[in-house]
Design a protein around this motif. Structure first.
Motif, mmCIF file in Angstrom:
data_model
loop_
_atom_site.group_PDB
_atom_site.id
_atom_site.type_symbol
_atom_site.label_atom_id
_atom_site.label_comp_id
_atom_site.label_asym_id
_atom_site.label_seq_id
_atom_site.Cartn_x
_atom_site.Cartn_y
_atom_site.Cartn_z
ATOM 1 N N LEU A 1 -9.407 2.095 -3.823
ATOM 2 C CA LEU A 1 -8.984 1.950 -5.212
ATOM 3 C C LEU A 1 -10.179 1.715 -6.130
ATOM 4 C CD1 LEU A 1 -5.812 -0.309 -4.835
ATOM 5 C CD2 LEU A 1 -5.849 2.058 -5.639
ATOM 6 N N LYS A 2 -11.106 0.887 -5.668
ATOM 7 C CA LYS A 2 -12.251 0.507 -6.509
ATOM 8 C C LYS A 2 -13.189 1.679 -6.773
ATOM 9 C CE LYS A 2 -14.242 -3.471 -5.684
ATOM 10 N NZ LYS A 2 -14.824 -4.626 -4.936
ATOM 11 N N ARG A 3 -13.053 2.758 -6.006
ATOM 12 C CA ARG A 3 -13.867 3.939 -6.266
ATOM 13 C C ARG A 3 -13.534 4.535 -7.625
ATOM 14 N NH1 ARG A 3 -13.371 9.028 -2.300
ATOM 15 N NH2 ARG A 3 -11.443 9.282 -3.498
ATOM 16 N N ASN B 1 -0.906 -7.219 -0.023
ATOM 17 C CA ASN B 1 -0.791 -6.679 1.341
ATOM 18 C C ASN B 1 -1.731 -5.498 1.584
ATOM 19 O OD1 ASN B 1 1.548 -8.441 2.011
ATOM 20 N ND2 ASN B 1 2.567 -7.195 0.451
ATOM 21 N N HIS B 2 -2.889 -5.511 0.963
ATOM 22 C CA HIS B 2 -3.852 -4.421 1.107
ATOM 23 C C HIS B 2 -4.991 -4.797 2.066
ATOM 24 C CE1 HIS B 2 -1.841 -2.359 -2.104
ATOM 25 N NE2 HIS B 2 -2.783 -1.456 -2.241
ATOM 26 N N THR B 3 -5.474 -3.790 2.777
ATOM 27 C CA THR B 3 -6.630 -3.962 3.653
ATOM 28 C C THR B 3 -7.915 -3.808 2.832
ATOM 29 O OG1 THR B 3 -6.876 -1.613 4.172
ATOM 30 C CG2 THR B 3 -5.321 -2.882 5.525
ATOM 31 N N PRO B 4 -9.046 -4.256 3.383
ATOM 32 C CA PRO B 4 -10.320 -4.037 2.688
ATOM 33 C C PRO B 4 -10.575 -2.570 2.366
ATOM 34 C CG PRO B 4 -10.622 -5.650 4.407
ATOM 35 C CD PRO B 4 -9.220 -5.115 4.567
ATOM 36 N N ARG C 1 -6.154 -7.667 14.891
ATOM 37 C CA ARG C 1 -4.972 -7.186 14.173
ATOM 38 C C ARG C 1 -5.203 -7.248 12.669
ATOM 39 N NH1 ARG C 1 -3.151 -10.019 18.620
ATOM 40 N NH2 ARG C 1 -1.815 -8.797 20.022
ATOM 41 N N ASP C 2 -6.364 -7.696 12.304
ATOM 42 C CA ASP C 2 -6.748 -7.817 10.906
ATOM 43 C C ASP C 2 -8.087 -7.106 10.763
ATOM 44 O OD1 ASP C 2 -6.663 -9.129 8.164
ATOM 45 O OD2 ASP C 2 -8.513 -9.983 8.948
ATOM 46 N N THR C 3 -8.377 -6.647 9.563
ATOM 47 C CA THR C 3 -9.614 -5.883 9.350
ATOM 48 C C THR C 3 -10.612 -6.646 8.477
ATOM 49 O OG1 THR C 3 -8.423 -4.746 7.563
ATOM 50 C CG2 THR C 3 -8.575 -3.611 9.678
ATOM 51 N N GLY C 4 -10.702 -7.936 8.728
ATOM 52 C CA GLY C 4 -11.646 -8.742 7.966
ATOM 53 C C GLY C 4 -11.212 -8.973 6.535
ATOM 54 N N THR C 5 -9.889 -9.026 6.308
ATOM 55 C CA THR C 5 -9.364 -9.104 4.945
ATOM 56 C C THR C 5 -9.810 -10.363 4.221
ATOM 57 O OG1 THR C 5 -7.428 -7.840 5.680
ATOM 58 C CG2 THR C 5 -7.259 -8.979 3.559
ATOM 59 N N LEU C 6 -9.756 -11.501 4.918
ATOM 60 C CA LEU C 6 -10.117 -12.758 4.260
ATOM 61 C C LEU C 6 -11.609 -12.795 3.927
ATOM 62 C CD1 LEU C 6 -9.304 -15.512 3.222
ATOM 63 C CD2 LEU C 6 -9.518 -16.402 5.554
ATOM 64 N N ASP C 7 -12.448 -12.379 4.852
ATOM 65 C CA ASP C 7 -13.888 -12.346 4.582
ATOM 66 C C ASP C 7 -14.209 -11.361 3.461
ATOM 67 O OD1 ASP C 7 -14.412 -14.221 6.548
ATOM 68 O OD2 ASP C 7 -14.740 -12.710 8.108
ATOM 69 N N PRO D 1 0.805 -1.218 0.000
ATOM 70 C CA PRO D 1 0.000 0.000 0.000
ATOM 71 C C PRO D 1 0.841 1.273 0.000
ATOM 72 C CG PRO D 1 -0.859 -1.582 1.580
ATOM 73 C CD PRO D 1 0.458 -2.116 1.124
ATOM 74 N N ASP D 2 0.466 2.214 -0.855
ATOM 75 C CA ASP D 2 1.089 3.530 -0.924
ATOM 76 C C ASP D 2 0.204 4.504 -0.150
ATOM 77 O OD1 ASP D 2 2.272 5.928 -1.570
ATOM 78 O OD2 ASP D 2 1.801 5.855 -3.711
ATOM 79 N N ALA D 3 0.722 5.034 0.954
ATOM 80 C CA ALA D 3 -0.066 5.960 1.776
ATOM 81 C C ALA D 3 -0.462 7.208 1.006
ATOM 82 C CB ALA D 3 0.729 6.350 3.028
ATOM 83 N N LEU D 4 0.276 7.531 -0.058
ATOM 84 C CA LEU D 4 -0.006 8.722 -0.853
ATOM 85 C C LEU D 4 -0.744 8.389 -2.145
ATOM 86 C CD1 LEU D 4 3.447 10.547 -0.429
ATOM 87 C CD2 LEU D 4 1.393 10.723 0.999
#
Length: 310
Positions: A161-163, A152-155, A201-207, A123-126
């Protein structure tokens, strides 16, 4: 070799991927032997990145120098590469200019006219999603990249990005092994006060991936932690290795095959990205790709790795 759908791409791909980040110092013959073992085992999916090899595009170049794919062989292989990491610094760059220039470099290094799958490496913070969309649109329209994804991206980062990005994001490459499983572990023991595993420690990435038809690609599938050595035959994990040894004998496969099966058994239909340069390990992982672990065996391995099953 078990196959899985690659997101919504329409591609049916091997459940085991040959990652080639360590081939820069290998001889042509060693690279050919590694590729032959993978190909013969049905592992026809290659994972590259522009930063692999010590200098930009070096591992991509080394593979091409060692393995001259004929047009028909190229058509039978799925080539994935990644961009976004700038080693000098280091920092991340998802700008239009960086993405498009790195793809051009990868096309040259790989000696091909198209990349099957391009991932944004970290992920690029910028990040400016409109710039990413502009790059993806141009690369897609030119036929230079067929499918896109992330690593290595969070939901939330994916949804941002999808926006702007119109192409489906078909994959998210994430670290996952039996002993490094926050993608799975917190959800198993959620809502349990005072249990460290229950801390999110995860934000529901797999789901999120399953809900949005994004294929998870598990990197470092045998690493104990973040590049802290493999857990196989490691004295830090006696209980886990005892279970792995027993199941390997029961199924008459190498224990690495059982470790692979722990990932491919999951109903998310994940891919396992190998980082090995050993033909023997490639063959062992391929054996495990469709090993039919039972639920009881899967959870036994999970508990033996140190996780709690309430």
């Amino acid at each position: 070799m078990k196959t899985v759908p690659l997101g919504t791409s329409g591609l049916q791909v091997p459940a085991v991927v040959l990652g080639v980040m360590r081939i820069a110092d290998k001889t042509d013959e060693e690279i050919r032997e590694l590729w032959a073992a993978a190909r013969d085992a049905g592992v026809t999916f290659l994972d590259h990145a522009d930063v692999y090899g010590g200098s930009m595009h070096r591992c991509e170049e080394r593979f091409t120098e060692a393995v001259a794919l004929s047009p028909s062989e190229r058509d039978a292989v799925t080539i994935q590469t990644k961009c976004g990491i700038v080693p000098d610094g280091p920092y991340f760059d998802f700008s239009y200019e960086r993405i498009t220039s790195q793809v051009e470099g990868s096309l040259r290094a790989l000696g091909t006219d198209r990349i099957d799958v391009l991932l944004l490496h970290r992920p690029d913070a910028l990040v400016e999603p409109d710039e990413v969309a502009r790059a993806f649109d141009e690369l897609s329209a030119a036929g230079k990249v067929l499918h896109f994804g992330v690593s290595n991206h969070t939901p939330g980062q994916i949804d941002l990005l999808k926006r702007s990005v119109t192409q489906p994001l078909v994959a998210n490459q994430l670290q996952l092994s039996i002993t490094h499983a926050p993608l799975v572990a917190q959800g198993v023991a959620s809502n349990m006060q005072a249990l460290d595993q229950s801390v999110a420690r995860d934000t529901g990435t797999l789901d999120h991936a399953r809900l949005h038809d994004i294929t998870v690609q598990a990197w470092s599938p045998f690493q104990a932690g973040f590049f802290s050595g493999v857990f196989l035959d490691d004295e830090r994990y006696p209980e886990l290795n005892a279970v792995l040894d027993r199941l390997a004998a029961q199924y008459d496969v190498p224990k690495l095959a059982v470790a692979t099966a722990w990932i491919t058994r999951h109903p998310a239909q994940m891919q396992v990205v190998l980082g090995t340069t050993s033909p023997e390990r490639v063959r062992a992982a391929a054996q495990g790709s469709d090993l039919p672990l039972t639920r009881a065996e899967w959870y036994e391995l999970f508990r033996a790795a140190g996780y709690t099953v309430p």
